[in-house]
Design a protein around this motif. Structure first.
Motif, mmCIF file in Angstrom:
data_model
loop_
_atom_site.group_PDB
_atom_site.id
_atom_site.type_symbol
_atom_site.label_atom_id
_atom_site.label_comp_id
_atom_site.label_asym_id
_atom_site.label_seq_id
_atom_site.Cartn_x
_atom_site.Cartn_y
_atom_site.Cartn_z
ATOM 1 N N LYS A 1 9.776 0.583 -16.651
ATOM 2 C CA LYS A 1 10.847 -0.072 -16.813
ATOM 3 C C LYS A 1 12.229 0.863 -16.103
ATOM 4 O O LYS A 1 12.848 0.350 -16.021
ATOM 5 N N GLY A 2 11.900 2.226 -16.332
ATOM 6 C CA GLY A 2 12.696 3.225 -15.774
ATOM 7 C C GLY A 2 13.060 3.128 -14.115
ATOM 8 O O GLY A 2 14.174 3.532 -13.794
ATOM 9 N N VAL A 3 12.177 2.417 -13.393
ATOM 10 C CA VAL A 3 12.268 2.394 -11.948
ATOM 11 C C VAL A 3 13.576 1.215 -11.509
ATOM 12 O O VAL A 3 13.264 0.014 -12.126
ATOM 13 N N GLU A 4 14.469 1.637 -11.139
ATOM 14 C CA GLU A 4 15.814 0.821 -10.832
ATOM 15 C C GLU A 4 15.783 0.347 -9.425
ATOM 16 O O GLU A 4 16.578 -0.707 -9.061
ATOM 17 N N CYS A 5 14.956 0.828 -8.566
ATOM 18 C CA CYS A 5 15.117 0.768 -6.979
ATOM 19 C C CYS A 5 13.686 0.702 -6.463
ATOM 20 O O CYS A 5 13.150 1.810 -6.660
ATOM 21 N N ILE A 6 13.433 -0.179 -5.614
ATOM 22 C CA ILE A 6 12.308 -0.423 -4.944
ATOM 23 C C ILE A 6 12.621 -0.476 -3.527
ATOM 24 O O ILE A 6 13.325 -1.498 -3.060
ATOM 25 N N GLY A 7 12.138 0.393 -2.531
ATOM 26 C CA GLY A 7 12.819 0.282 -1.212
ATOM 27 C C GLY A 7 11.953 -0.928 -0.511
ATOM 28 O O GLY A 7 10.981 -1.418 -1.024
ATOM 29 N N ASP A 8 12.637 -1.122 0.620
ATOM 30 C CA ASP A 8 12.196 -2.257 1.463
ATOM 31 C C ASP A 8 10.792 -2.031 2.110
ATOM 32 O O ASP A 8 10.425 -0.819 2.447
ATOM 33 N N MET A 9 9.910 -2.869 2.051
ATOM 34 C CA MET A 9 8.615 -2.643 2.345
ATOM 35 C C MET A 9 7.799 -1.754 1.614
ATOM 36 O O MET A 9 6.782 -0.901 2.260
ATOM 37 N N ALA A 10 8.074 -1.459 0.489
ATOM 38 C CA ALA A 10 7.506 -0.294 -0.417
ATOM 39 C C ALA A 10 5.865 -0.494 -0.386
ATOM 40 O O ALA A 10 5.040 0.349 -0.412
ATOM 41 N N PHE A 11 5.535 -2.039 -0.329
ATOM 42 C CA PHE A 11 4.137 -2.542 -0.483
ATOM 43 C C PHE A 11 3.729 -3.156 0.833
ATOM 44 O O PHE A 11 2.663 -3.954 0.695
ATOM 45 N N ASN A 12 4.537 -3.041 1.941
ATOM 46 C CA ASN A 12 4.045 -3.598 3.234
ATOM 47 C C ASN A 12 2.546 -3.294 3.754
ATOM 48 O O ASN A 12 1.955 -2.081 3.518
ATOM 49 N N SER A 13 1.911 -4.526 4.234
ATOM 50 C CA SER A 13 0.422 -4.374 4.533
ATOM 51 C C SER A 13 -0.499 -4.119 3.472
ATOM 52 O O SER A 13 -1.278 -3.475 3.685
ATOM 53 N N CYS A 14 -0.037 -4.158 2.096
ATOM 54 C CA CYS A 14 -1.127 -3.877 1.173
ATOM 55 C C CYS A 14 -1.596 -5.397 0.949
ATOM 56 O O CYS A 14 -1.350 -6.406 0.168
ATOM 57 N N SER A 15 -2.533 -5.911 1.832
ATOM 58 C CA SER A 15 -3.264 -7.232 1.986
ATOM 59 C C SER A 15 -3.827 -7.470 0.746
ATOM 60 O O SER A 15 -4.058 -8.905 0.457
ATOM 61 N N GLU A 16 -4.410 -6.658 -0.121
ATOM 62 C CA GLU A 16 -5.151 -6.970 -1.198
ATOM 63 C C GLU A 16 -4.460 -7.178 -2.692
ATOM 64 O O GLU A 16 -4.915 -7.247 -3.589
ATOM 65 N N LEU A 17 -2.997 -6.828 -2.564
ATOM 66 C CA LEU A 17 -2.117 -6.866 -3.664
ATOM 67 C C LEU A 17 -1.847 -8.052 -4.265
ATOM 68 O O LEU A 17 -1.710 -9.000 -3.604
ATOM 69 N N GLU A 18 -2.337 -8.118 -5.533
ATOM 70 C CA GLU A 18 -2.326 -9.394 -6.379
ATOM 71 C C GLU A 18 -1.505 -9.327 -7.399
ATOM 72 O O GLU A 18 -0.861 -10.500 -7.860
ATOM 73 N N SER A 19 -1.160 -8.224 -8.075
ATOM 74 C CA SER A 19 -0.165 -8.027 -9.114
ATOM 75 C C SER A 19 0.868 -6.931 -9.006
ATOM 76 O O SER A 19 0.173 -5.893 -8.606
ATOM 77 N N LEU A 20 1.919 -7.339 -9.108
ATOM 78 C CA LEU A 20 3.192 -6.184 -9.156
ATOM 79 C C LEU A 20 4.002 -6.549 -10.541
ATOM 80 O O LEU A 20 4.426 -7.418 -10.908
ATOM 81 N N SER A 21 3.828 -5.526 -11.610
ATOM 82 C CA SER A 21 4.365 -5.813 -12.809
ATOM 83 C C SER A 21 5.104 -4.755 -13.412
ATOM 84 O O SER A 21 5.077 -3.522 -12.692
#
Length: 135
Positions: A115-135
């Protein structure tokens, strides 16, 4: 009036001398690795994720809310001029994920962000083709 000025001057000199003899240094801003993740501390107790330290990140990544790192500072004695190195440990609150931090981490399937993460940069997970869950 003159007595008040002398007291103030003496008090100021005492405070300045105490500060010179016992200087406290903040943690330096630096890059460090914790559990395979690369962080950049800001020197004020906050850390930004810069990426993963190898080309094989875990399939399921759980980002901790805080990370600890050790650093060394040079301490100089104001009277003698001698110096020594002291090791310290800083606990940083993870507050952001840098631009393209996990770009091309193709095996990454899930990421848990505190919860303490306030900022996620652009394209932080770009080309993570298998990414199913981001919580």
């Amino acid at each position: 009036m003159l007595t008040t000025l002398k007291v103030r001057a003496c008090l100021f000199a005492s405070v300045a001398l105490a500060a010179a003899l016992t200087s406290v240094q903040a943690a330096p801003a630096e890059t460090f690795t914790y559990d395979g993740v690369v962080y950049q501390s800001d020197g004020n107790g906050h850390a930004t994720i810069w990426g993963y330290s190898s080309s094989n990140p875990p399939v399921d990544l759980v980002i901790p809310s805080t990370v600890k790192h050790k650093y060394s500072v040079e301490v100089k004695d104001a009277e003698t001029g001698n110096s020594r190195w002291e090791e310290h440990q800083e606990t940083c609150l993870v507050t952001s994920i840098r631009y393209q931090a996990f770009v091309h981490c193709g095996e990454l399937k899930s990421v848990t962000i505190p919860k303490g993460v306030e900022c996620i940069g652009d394209m932080a997970f770009n080309s993570c083709s298998e990414l199913e869950s981001l919580s």
